[in-house]
Structure formats: C-alpha cells, structure tokens
Design an enzyme around this catalytic site. Structure first.
Site, PDB file in Angstrom:
ATOM      1  N   HIS A  10       0.925  -0.959   0.080  1.00 16.98           N
ATOM      2  CA  HIS A  10       0.029   0.026  -0.181  1.00 16.98           C
ATOM      3  C   HIS A  10       0.519   1.224  -0.012  1.00 16.98           C
ATOM      4  O   HIS A  10       0.598   2.321  -0.722  1.00 16.98           O
ATOM      5  CB  HIS A  10      -0.674   0.109   1.532  1.00 16.98           C
ATOM      6  CG  HIS A  10      -1.836  -1.007   0.790  1.00 16.98           C
ATOM      7  ND1 HIS A  10      -1.809  -2.378   0.725  1.00 16.98           N
ATOM      8  CD2 HIS A  10      -3.512  -0.149   0.841  1.00 16.98           C
ATOM      9  CE1 HIS A  10      -3.267  -3.297   1.196  1.00 16.98           C
ATOM     10  NE2 HIS A  10      -4.356  -1.865   0.724  1.00 16.98           N
ATOM     11  N   LYS A  24      -9.329  14.576  -9.490  1.00 16.84           N
ATOM     12  CA  LYS A  24      -9.841  13.652 -10.331  1.00 16.84           C
ATOM     13  C   LYS A  24      -9.307  12.196 -10.121  1.00 16.84           C
ATOM     14  O   LYS A  24      -7.940  12.413 -11.282  1.00 16.84           O
ATOM     15  CB  LYS A  24      -9.450  14.113 -11.730  1.00 16.84           C
ATOM     16  CG  LYS A  24     -10.466  13.468 -13.321  1.00 16.84           C
ATOM     17  CD  LYS A  24     -10.862  14.941 -14.134  1.00 16.84           C
ATOM     18  CE  LYS A  24     -11.935  14.372 -15.451  1.00 16.84           C
ATOM     19  NZ  LYS A  24     -12.213  13.935 -15.484  1.00 16.84           N
ATOM     20  N   LEU A  78     -16.069  17.021  -8.297  1.00 11.39           N
ATOM     21  CA  LEU A  78     -15.045  17.121  -8.884  1.00 11.39           C
ATOM     22  C   LEU A  78     -16.016  19.385  -9.395  1.00 11.39           C
ATOM     23  O   LEU A  78     -16.518  18.824 -10.362  1.00 11.39           O
ATOM     24  CB  LEU A  78     -15.070  16.318 -10.098  1.00 11.39           C
ATOM     25  CG  LEU A  78     -13.551  16.974 -11.415  1.00 11.39           C
ATOM     26  CD1 LEU A  78     -12.157  16.958 -10.477  1.00 11.39           C
ATOM     27  CD2 LEU A  78     -14.183  16.256 -12.397  1.00 11.39           C
TER      28      LEU A  78
HETATM   29  N1  PLP Z   1     -17.726  15.329 -12.280  1.00 14.52           N
HETATM   30  C1  PLP Z   1     -17.132  14.196 -12.379  1.00 14.52           C
HETATM   31  C2  PLP Z   1     -17.591  13.085 -10.920  1.00 14.52           C
HETATM   32  C3  PLP Z   1     -16.617  13.652 -13.470  1.00 14.52           C
HETATM   33  O1  PLP Z   1     -16.319  12.168 -13.413  1.00 14.52           O
HETATM   34  C4  PLP Z   1     -16.601  14.537 -14.584  1.00 14.52           C
HETATM   35  C5  PLP Z   1     -16.384  14.634 -15.826  1.00 14.52           C
HETATM   36  O2  PLP Z   1     -15.694  13.408 -15.634  1.00 14.52           O
HETATM   37  C6  PLP Z   1     -17.227  15.415 -13.986  1.00 14.52           C
HETATM   38  C7  PLP Z   1     -18.001  16.125 -13.130  1.00 14.52           C
HETATM   39  C8  PLP Z   1     -17.203  17.199 -15.621  1.00 14.52           C
HETATM   40  O3  PLP Z   1     -16.273  17.457 -15.072  1.00 14.52           O
HETATM   41  P1  PLP Z   1     -15.414  18.295 -16.948  1.00 14.52           P
HETATM   42  O4  PLP Z   1     -16.377  19.262 -17.426  1.00 14.52           O
HETATM   43  O5  PLP Z   1     -14.113  18.598 -16.810  1.00 14.52           O
HETATM   44  O6  PLP Z   1     -14.891  17.633 -17.663  1.00 14.52           O
END
Ligand code: PLP
Length: 285
Positions: free
Chosen positions: A101, A146, A202
């Site tokens: 880990h 991400k 995100l």
């Molecule tokens: N939220 C999550 C969990 C995501 O996986 C994504 C895109 O894959 C987004 C939001 C949207 O992000 P973006 O506009 O940068 O693609």
C-alpha cells in the site's frame, strides 16, 4: 492503427505494454484527464492540464511533464490519429512496483499513458435532454481529485443505466453533489444553482466555462448546496461534462422536470457555449 503515448513513446496500441504490477491496476493509484477535440483542436487544454497537475499534487505524485508538454502530447495524439471530433484521454499512475500500500521507492517512475479517439458530440441528447436517477453518494471525501479510483461512480452509472437513465445524481446527506461523471445544475426563477467547488465534487472544466458564460451574459448564479427536494422543484435542470457538454435533464426519478422539455436558460447557455467552440475553430494555431 491507433497511436498511443506511453512514457515518452508514441506507438501502435497493440505494441504497448503496461506492467501487471502497475499501481493504477492494483489500487487505482493515479489521476486522469479527458480533453475535448473540436475540429482537430483541443478545447480548454490549459485548464485541463492545470487540473491534471493539481490532482497529481493532491495525491503526492510528481509528474514528469509541464502543462505545456502535456498539451503538446495531446495535440500530437489528436493530429497523428486524425481526430476531428473526439477527445484525448491521459492518465498517470504511481508506476509499477510489487504490491504494497505505501508508496514505492524514489526509483519507481510514474506511468503516463494517453490516446486520442474519435467521439462525435451527443447532439440528440443535447437537443432532447436525458433522464437521470438519484442515488446515495457513497464516494470518499476527496471528489475534487480526478482520481482513477472510480468505483462509486461506476456503480452509480450502472444503476442509472439499468433504470433506463443516462446519468446518476449523487445525493449526500440530502444535498445534491454532482453526477457520476458530470456536474449538476438547476435553474429556478432565472437563477442558476450548482454545488460549490468543495471537496465533495469535481470542479468540472465545463462547469467553470458555464459559470464564466453566466457572468458574461448576466445570468445570476448561486454556488450553494441545495437539497434533493429543492433540486426536484427547479424549473430546469442540466448536467455538464467535457463529452456531454451542456445536456438538459428532462426527467428525474421518473418525474418530468418543468414541462418535460429542455428549459430556456439551458438552451441559451448551450447557444453561448456553442459560440466558444466556434471561436476555437476560428483560432489559428
Ligand atoms: N464530475 C465528475 C465526477 C466527473 O467524472 C466529471 C467528468 O468526467 C465531471 C464532474 C465533469 O468535469 P469536466 O467538465 O471537467 O469534464
């Protein structure tokens, strides 16, 4: 033949090898980005690769390239693969080492892989809208990263698909956070609502573009947590992501949103978003 990028080498996908000991494979120990390509050009690449480096820093992973170098890699992949409309996927893992880990030694290099793929815009969904299903947000508390670790997102998306829905809407403690691969927006009395950019979502690049467009076009925005009940009573709903762009939501948990058709503010935002794509196409690079 699809040309991939693998730690400095561009080659045919079939010739590329990744170790079975890769920590991305064992632990999802890595981060990724998806950058949209319109007319052969990268859209908001700077923002994506800035976030890529930030995600890496948050998991204490040193990446061997700068934002500019990642942009060049993505450009080359798009060009060499003849991508007109599609996206570039890029990921970095903590590299390959016998499974344990804690982090491997300093001698273990990150593994960077990337590809570019043709992927047409989801125009009919963008025009007609999609259905969504709500689900518990069972994910960890660092959704701002991400990360490759997407099990909570995968399970939610599958649950939505099995109910005939295009997306799952995460709800944590009664609050709507985001979608399984998108950000969530509501419109009430002409004001746009979206969850603030905290550790619980995100901060999507498309989300940021939408907020900038709202500022530019005098559309009021409330970046504040809102409950599922409030969300279900909005006049309009839509989701955003790099590949879904701005997609109206016309039904939630089997109930129509507003009058069951894409809303006026949503369509206005789609229109001004389209102008940003047009500007990109006009750019000389
Ligand atoms: N939220 C999550 C969990 C995501 O996986 C994504 C895109 O894959 C987004 C939001 C949207 O992000 P973006 O506009 O940068 O693609």
């Amino acid at each position: 033949m699809t040309i991939y990028f693998n730690n400095g080498v561009y080659a045919d996908k079939e010739t590329m090898k990744v170790s079975i000991d890769d920590r991305g494979y064992y632990f999802g120990d890595g981060v990724y980005e998806v950058v949209k390509v319109y007319d052969g050009k990268l859209y908001t690449a700077q923002e994506h690769f800035t976030r890529f480096l930030q995600s890496a820093r948050k998991i204490r992973l040193d990446l061997p390239y700068t934002i500019e170098e990642f942009t060049e890699i993505a450009k080359k992949l798009a060009t060499d693969n003849g991508i007109v409309e599609g996206h570039v996927y890029i990921q970095a893992t903590r590299g390959a080492a016998p499974r344990m880990h804690n982090f491997p030694g300093e001698d273990v290099e990150p593994m960077i892989t990337a590809y570019a793929i043709q992927n047409p815009r989801p125009l009919s969904k963008m025009k007609e809208g999609v259905a969504v299903k709500t689900t518990d947000d069972i994910r960890w508390l660092r959704c701002d990263i991400k990360s490759l670790n997407l099990l909570g997102n995968v399970l939610a998306k599958q649950e939505a698909y099995e109910s005939g829905c295009a997306e799952a809407v995460f709800v944590r403690d009664g609050i709507v956070t985001e979608g399984s691969s998108s950000n969530m927006f509501g419109v009430k009395d002409g004001i746009l609502y979206t969850h603030p950019a905290t550790n619980l979502i995100l901060n999507g690049i498309t989300r940021r573009v939408v907020l900038k467009l709202c500022a530019k076009h005098s559309i009021g925005v409330m970046e504040e947590p809102f409950t599922l009940e409030q969300f279900k009573e909005m006049d309009e709903l839509f989701l955003t992501s790099t590949t879904s762009e701005i997609t109206p939501i016309v039904s939630i948990d089997g109930n129509s949103v507003g009058d069951g058709a894409p809303g006026r503010v949503t369509e206005r935002l789609q229109q001004v978003f389209e102008e940003t794509i047009h500007e990109l196409k006009m750019e000389i690079n």
